[in-house]
Motif scaffolding. Structure first.
Motif, PDB file in Angstrom:
ATOM      1  N   THR A 116       0.846  -1.198   0.000  1.00 46.33           N
ATOM      2  CA  THR A 116       0.000   0.000   0.000  1.00 46.33           C
ATOM      3  C   THR A 116       0.876   1.239   0.000  1.00 46.33           C
ATOM      4  N   CYS A 118       1.685   5.030   0.756  1.00 43.78           N
ATOM      5  CA  CYS A 118       1.204   5.958   1.788  1.00 43.78           C
ATOM      6  C   CYS A 118       2.326   6.971   2.057  1.00 43.78           C
ATOM      7  N   GLU A 152      -2.465  12.509  12.072  1.00 42.58           N
ATOM      8  CA  GLU A 152      -3.581  11.628  12.445  1.00 42.58           C
ATOM      9  C   GLU A 152      -3.350  11.042  13.826  1.00 42.58           C
ATOM     10  N   GLU A 246      -3.714   6.536   7.996  1.00 40.68           N
ATOM     11  CA  GLU A 246      -3.327   6.266   6.610  1.00 40.68           C
ATOM     12  C   GLU A 246      -1.803   6.213   6.499  1.00 40.68           C
ATOM     13  N   ARG A 260       1.873   2.460  12.580  1.00 39.64           N
ATOM     14  CA  ARG A 260       1.444   2.160  11.208  1.00 39.64           C
ATOM     15  C   ARG A 260       0.291   1.168  11.284  1.00 39.64           C
TER      16      ARG A 260
END
Ligand code: FES
Length: 448
Positions: A116, A118, A152, A246, A260
């Protein structure tokens, strides 16, 4: 406890070596660095075999947090100051290139490993200036970096450096797929390397090129890696029922927590200390207290610890093992950045062995000049090691075995966190019966 990666993967068992063989190259160690190196050598037409004392990925690869990132703490500003802009540029290119290469390989082979893309963030709760300098330095080297004030995270930050285009994945699912393309002999322990012959407990391998990719090199001379590396342990919790970010986060203050997401879990890490320096324990406890503070009502699914090789100047040693051994190579000292470090070193070693031009060779060279920082670290490492060695004559408290490390004799220290005996000198670890868990030691402790 096993890591989330081990619980969620299954790597096919391989045969051990049986008898003597000849090949172009032999790689010692079937972790991420060893398997990738073997794969790229094979692609370049070099017949290669990998020797593994235990199972594929059973060393430090199974305990990583598996961030694929060129963001290695506050490094680029320092690299420019210490090594100059050109060398810093090569370091950045090697690691940014590693991210792109993982993506290319995973897409090309259709590897189902949760890759993924990011952003990666370095955050601080106390300071802005070093982060701004780092963002500027990274940007000047071509990395898409910016300074931000939002995050975040479940607490306010004073700022963060954001690198775009980084990635996360499941390291053992990736490794399982790639290992299908190379020849690995498992449960084949290397006992000795002499010239181009590698002696194991299952037979000998004669090879034109010998690559040491087994985390901490177990040979003391030549190379003297024991004098210029030590190991650090850190701890990870996998938490369920909490908000998932994210991005991937790493703190630069003393607390140094990392975050993470992985599936439904948040991986929260921290509590780093030099191996053998944890007599009071408390790494997991500290993380659990923080989890309660930030994510009240969380559920803990996994906990595990990682062990990392740290070099004196913070840059891995990748290249010729020693000037005295031109056809021996090494990949070690990745610090906490083993995923990009493994990919970068696989490319570098393949270029060296196949005679290709390699502009990144100098910054990673194990024979590079000592920096001021490295000289200072060397002194404190030597003093620390001397203290560990001096203690070896004291009576030990263990019942059945002598609590001196078989590597070079340092007195082992009890680690209550993990109920192991750890060596403060270079980081070897042993279970309660004195049996070897991690090197550079190669054998169990001596029986009394
Ligand atoms: Fe070197 Fe223990 S690891 S003396």
């Amino acid at each position: 406890m096993e890591s989330i990666w081990v619980a969620e993967s299954n790597i096919r068992k391989r045969q051990s070596l049986s008898g003597d063989i000849k090949t172009d190259a032999v790689v010692i160690g079937a972790g991420m660095a060893g398997i990738l190196t073997s794969y790229y050598l094979k692609q370049a037409g070099v017949n290669t075999v990998v020797l593994e004392a235990k199972r594929i990925g059973s060393g430090q690869t199974q305990n990583t947090t598996a961030k694929i990132t060129s963001q290695h703490g506050l490094i680029y500003d320092r690299l420019i100051q210490v090594f100059g802009r050109q060398m810093a540029y090569h370091y950045a290119r090697a690691n940014e290139g590693a991210i792109g290469e993982y993506e290319r390989l995973i897409q090309q082979k259709g590897i189902d490993c949760g890759f993924t893309k990011c952003s990666a963030y370095l955050y601080s709760r106390a300071q802005e200036l070093p982060l701004k300098r780092e963002a500027e330095a990274a940007r000047s080297l071509g990395i898409p970096a910016s300074f931000e004030t939002d995050s975040e995270l479940p607490f306010p930050v004073s700022g963060a450096v954001r690198f775009e285009g980084q990635a996360r994945f499941h390291p053992l699912k990736f490794l399982a797929a790639l290992a299908e393309e190379v020849t690995v002999y498992e449960e084949t322990k290397v006992l000795k390397v002499e010239g181009q012959q590698v002696e194991t407990d299952r037979g000998n391998v004669t090879a034109e090129h010998v690559i040491f990719a087994s985390h901490f090199p177990f040979l003391n001379i030549p190379g003297y890696y024991f004098a210029r590396m030590y190991q650090e342990r850190s701890y990870v919790l996998a938490l369920e029922g909490v908000p998932l970010p994210e991005g991937m986060y790493l703190g630069v203050d003393r607390e140094e927590l990392s975050f993470r997401a992985q599936g439904d879990c948040l991986l929260m890490g921290g509590g780093s200390h030099r191996t053998g320096k944890n007599q009071a324990g408390g790494g997991y406890e500290m993380l659990r207290k923080k989890a309660e503070e930030y994510y009240s009502g969380y559920r803990e699914r996994f906990y595990w610890s990682a062990q990392d090789c740290m070099t004196l100047d913070g840059v891995p040693y990748v290249g010729q093992f020693s000037k005295r051994k031109p056809r021996w190579y090494v990949a070690t000292g990745f610090g906490k950045w083993g995923m990009t470090g493994s990919m970068a070193s696989a490319h570098l070693l393949t270029s060296l062995i196949t005679g290709k031009d390699c502009p990144q060779g100098d910054i990673f060279s194990p024979q590079r000049q000592f920096t001021m920082k490295a000289a200072g670290e060397l002194l404190s490492h030597s003093i620390y090691t001397a203290k560990g060695l001096a203690k070896h004559l004291l009576p030990g408290k263990t019942k059945d075995f002598v609590p001196n490390c078989p590597h070079m004799g340092c007195r082992l220290e009890w680690n209550p966190e993990e109920e192991t005996y750890d060596c403060p000198c270079h980081g070897s670890r042993f279970d309660q019966r004195g049996q070897l868990i991690d090197g550079p030691a190669q054998t169990d402790c001596k029986k009394k």
